[in-house]
Design an enzyme around this catalytic site. Structure first.
Site: not given
Ligand code: AMP
Length: 192
Positions: A13, A87, A126, A138, A149
């Site tokens: 994404k 999400r 990554r 990360r 996740r």
């Molecule tokens: P990402 O970079 O999109 O993989 O997001 C990293 C982490 O941020 C996720 O594992 C969640 O802990 C939090 N997070 C990001 N976007 C959301 C969302 N829309 N709703 C809830 N938690 C989020």
């Protein structure tokens, strides 16, 4: 044009969103990036979400909806790519209401379809790349958090596929190919 990129962690994404920003001047709204920024700058909210994020769980709907609301208030026009948001079904409903309030609409929800094996390989790759480049991975790019996740994705996020399908907005793209191949498939959807 406003679109959502939907898919599990590691589906690509963020990578595809960056290409759309570069090639079409769209605006990437990544709640993950916003939360990581809050964490790094040590805001109250950042401190509150740090442990939840590191464990790979979802932060509350209230927090992420608030972040998106703020961004939509600040940006004129459109051309948004929602990356990693919504999400949950509650977030999807909230996004619909926010867009309506701003006189905007959702033009496409693009699902990047991949399988779990690829996700694990990509995410652990990554992390290894970040370390090899002299940086740090990360905090949630490790096998333990990745499991959480993925589970969060299947339990809380994958119902959005049915939700947007029912609204007639869902387009599925094969996310397994090379970055440029996936980009071509996405362009096909956007230009149709
Ligand atoms: P990402 O970079 O999109 O993989 O997001 C990293 C982490 O941020 C996720 O594992 C969640 O802990 C939090 N997070 C990001 N976007 C959301 C969302 N829309 N709703 C809830 N938690 C989020």
């Amino acid at each position: 044009m406003n679109i959502i990129l939907l898919g599990p962690p590691g589906a690509g994404k963020g990578t595809q969103a960056e290409k759309l920003v570069a090639e079409r001047g769209m605006i990437q709204l990544s709640t993950g990036d916003m939360l990581r920024a809050a964490k790094t700058s040590g805001t109250e909210m950042g401190k509150k979400v740090a442990a939840v994020m590191d464990a790979g769980e979802l932060v509350t709907d209230e927090i992420v909806i608030g972040l998106i609301e703020e961004k939509l208030e600040g940006e004129q026009g459109g051309g948004f790519i929602f990356d990693g948001f919504p999400r949950t079904l509650a977030q999807a409903d909230a996004l619909g209401a926010l867009l309506e309030k701003h006189g905007a609409s959702l033009d496409a929800v693009i699902e990047l379809a991949v399988n779990d094996e690829v996700l694990v390989t990509r995410i652990l790759g990554r992390a290894a790349e970040a370390v090899a480049a002299g940086g740090t991975a990360r905090a949630d790019d490790n096998e333990e958090s990745l499991k959480t996740r993925l589970m969060a994705y299947y339990k809380q996020t994958s119902p959005l596929i049915g939700y947007y399908h029912a609204k007639g907005a869902l387009q599925s793209v094969d996310g397994l190919g090379a970055i440029d191949e996936v980009a071509v498939a996405i362009a096909g959807v956007l230009d149709a």
